[in-house]
Design a protein around this motif. Sequence first.
Motif, mmCIF file in Angstrom:
data_model
loop_
_atom_site.group_PDB
_atom_site.id
_atom_site.type_symbol
_atom_site.label_atom_id
_atom_site.label_comp_id
_atom_site.label_asym_id
_atom_site.label_seq_id
_atom_site.Cartn_x
_atom_site.Cartn_y
_atom_site.Cartn_z
ATOM 1 N N ASP A 125 12.521 10.331 2.245
ATOM 2 C CA ASP A 125 12.161 9.231 3.144
ATOM 3 C C ASP A 125 12.903 9.272 4.469
ATOM 4 N N THR A 134 12.412 5.524 6.688
ATOM 5 C CA THR A 134 11.306 4.589 6.490
ATOM 6 C C THR A 134 11.750 3.134 6.498
ATOM 7 N N ASP A 153 8.666 -4.425 6.773
ATOM 8 C CA ASP A 153 9.196 -4.035 5.469
ATOM 9 C C ASP A 153 8.989 -5.187 4.495
ATOM 10 N N SER A 156 9.344 -4.923 1.187
ATOM 11 C CA SER A 156 9.897 -4.510 -0.108
ATOM 12 C C SER A 156 10.325 -5.704 -0.948
ATOM 13 N N VAL A 195 8.563 -0.495 0.435
ATOM 14 C CA VAL A 195 8.829 0.482 1.493
ATOM 15 C C VAL A 195 10.012 1.380 1.132
ATOM 16 N N ARG A 242 7.404 4.041 0.744
ATOM 17 C CA ARG A 242 6.731 4.645 1.887
ATOM 18 C C ARG A 242 7.303 6.042 2.094
ATOM 19 N N TYR A 286 1.876 8.428 6.490
ATOM 20 C CA TYR A 286 2.541 8.203 5.211
ATOM 21 C C TYR A 286 1.565 8.498 4.077
ATOM 22 N N ARG A 307 -0.619 7.814 1.049
ATOM 23 C CA ARG A 307 -1.296 6.598 0.579
ATOM 24 C C ARG A 307 -0.805 6.255 -0.826
ATOM 25 N N THR A 308 -0.810 4.968 -1.130
ATOM 26 C CA THR A 308 -0.361 4.540 -2.458
ATOM 27 C C THR A 308 -1.112 5.253 -3.582
#
Length: 828
Positions: free
Chosen positions: A334, A409, A415, A417, A441, A462, A490, A492-493
Amino acid sequence: MATAFKWLYRALGALAALSALALAAAYLLVAGSLPDYDRDFAVRGLGAPARILRDAHAVPHIRAETEEDAFFALGFAHAQDRLWQMELNRRAAQGRLAELFGPALLPVDRMMRALDLHRLARAAVARQSPRARAALEAYARGVNARLRAVADQALGRGAPEFLFFSRSIAPWTPADSLSIAKLLALRLSDHAAAEVRRAALSLLLPAERLRDIDPDYPEDGSIALPDYAALFPGLRFARPAAGAPRTAQALPAAGRGGASNAWALSGARTAAGKPILANDPHLWLSAPSIWHLARLELPGVGGIMGAAVPGLPLILIGRNERLAWGLTASYGDDADIYIEKLDPEDPSRYLTPEGYAPFRVRRELIQVAGRPPEEVELRWTRHGPVLPPDQLGLAQVTPAGHVAALSWTALTEDDRSFTAAFGLMLARDIDEGAAAMADHVAPPLNVTLADERDVGMIVAGRLPLRHRLNPGKGRLPAPGWVAVNDWTGYLRTPDLPRVMRPASGAVANANNRTAQAPYPRHVSFHWGDPYRIRRIRKELASREFHSRDGAAALQNDAVSEMARAVLPLIARDLWWTGAAAPADPVEARRREALEMLGEWNGEMTQHAPEPLIFAEWMRRLTLRLAADELGPAVELVAGPRPVFVERVFRDIGGAGAWCDVNKTTRVETCAEMAALALDDALGALAERYGPDPRGWRWGEAHVATHEHTPLGRFALLAPLVNITHEASGGDFTLLRAQGAGSGPEPHKVVTAAGMRMVVDFADPDSSLIVISTGQSGHPLSRFYDDQSLLWRRGDALRMSLDFADAEAGAQGVTLLTPLGPEGSDERG
């Protein structure tokens, strides 16, 4: 003469009486900050009465009429137990430690000011979901209610450390909580440090030897890298001379970014037919622990219990009535270091692909105890903040006329998170838990999930995409003016690794490689060791069904698969050579040690000598192999490096060349180097622990110190505030207790599992949890270290959501009642 003696005795008696009075006064002053768990308070900012019941180990069990009031009470409880720890972490994130501790901490403050975490946290508050933001605000009100009670009722400043190191405590804010979350993410990311170390080694070694000393994860194919110097043609670098920075460091060193174990088994793999989840994060040791246990009862949600980090209104790892979750560091890449070229005509500008551009500049004052404040100029590039050259060894890999900047990141205002972790805590099954973490993130995490039916594991966070033509591939500091070195987006999930409801009925992670996707859609090139996951897989496969107690035993397993793999390689040519009864005392000692190791099963128990002999041998062998090529910079690779040793003794890719000392005319063999390193180890151990190897003990060298900051660094106070004990396990066992690797105490434990949890859905209220110290941060409290003995012997507390269980042996109940806006008042 008699009269003189009489007056002397009187003087000594008076001095003793005064000393006793002074000690008594000091004790009363310090003891005044001990929280009374059976004392009620009327407080501002609360909507309705809230109840904090403290169980037999002072774990708070919180009931309130609204969700916001429950988090208010959690803030109050955290401030009762860990106010100094919260203040210290807040100051660390803000870059305000030198204000308390003087110029030695200035390097850390400069680094933290450069990262600007607190400003980013302030901006991120508005990005959280309304529900998560309400929890942050209620928690802050709860902390501040405790601060007001301390001030109004003279409760010893709230913690004894404030009597020595701070005259004021600023009100708590939601941004303070988010900055602590970013600080935790920073402590879990060592990719920047790994890049710098790899660059420094590249300046000393050819590419094929760099692959040996700083290898890829052994189950991953190698991808060729350029020499670091080749990325900067025509520029000169200082030869790396030493690995250990001489100034205080804000970022973790390479290999020190934390580790963890986690696994989950579906009902098909358990004796009782219901899922089991086990998790034990391995982070730095401290007194008190970074973890604090708590149980919340949220209206409409039900009970939630687990481990929180003081300063955050979250159960970060734990369970609710339907879901359990654990976290491990995913080692996702990251962060990148960029080398930015200054304009030789105007150093206020730096080179970009479009030409020179100005830095974003701001100036700040850092207050310093005992001397005038220092003004610092802080610069940002398009990639991120410019880092001080005294951090991470950057000066050795940054050419003249250049500076180093960090892309990470977490350095973003966007953010969420905290919202992700908040949603995970409230999720009702593994699918909801996985969906909640889509907002996460930093830091990149492996999230292990179990509900009443199923198990799963996902990677959350991320992770940057890098250009296919990026020559360093994120593993070396990159020229910042070359466009192909920039991040292109980034992952993708849906592209992040995940396994939900596996056919095998089991998921596990020990910071090992989680994805096979090739660069640039990979997760990382930098992973944890391969030995712990081998042990988990082996033990889970060894029986068809598993139990809660078996999971707890596996968390405390001290067998080193690394030792079992490496010892036969380095000892094979020594076990069968040499005289049966050698006359040389050095060789005789070596023969005795080899005989002991030949009968050893690889268990790193604190009571045995073999773990100490093997660990010191491995450390000395790395030095013997690498010192010839690296010289003083061998500090960069100090400590046991088993994957390197395996490559050398298996001669993978010509790695056996490390055994030859290139400064001599003869060709040394690996067996000779192994013998010399063993003699080095045995000589050093005999000098420290006596001549008889059978009388040595691993625990004598492998000492875990949970150090209090900062009182634990004062010789007179250390025995009172530090928690010290011998420890089993090692760097590569499931019972992980990582040594320092170098220095006067190379085997001193620096990281370990500060918390262990096992959740069994067959009997959820008999689930287990423990932290490494105790709930309280007050050294005079009996809850300062009461869990330490449980933790050391592998025991735990019951993780029950039944209030009747908490009431048995309860230490008290604090009732918080609402008060008008004019103040707070004690009640009862």
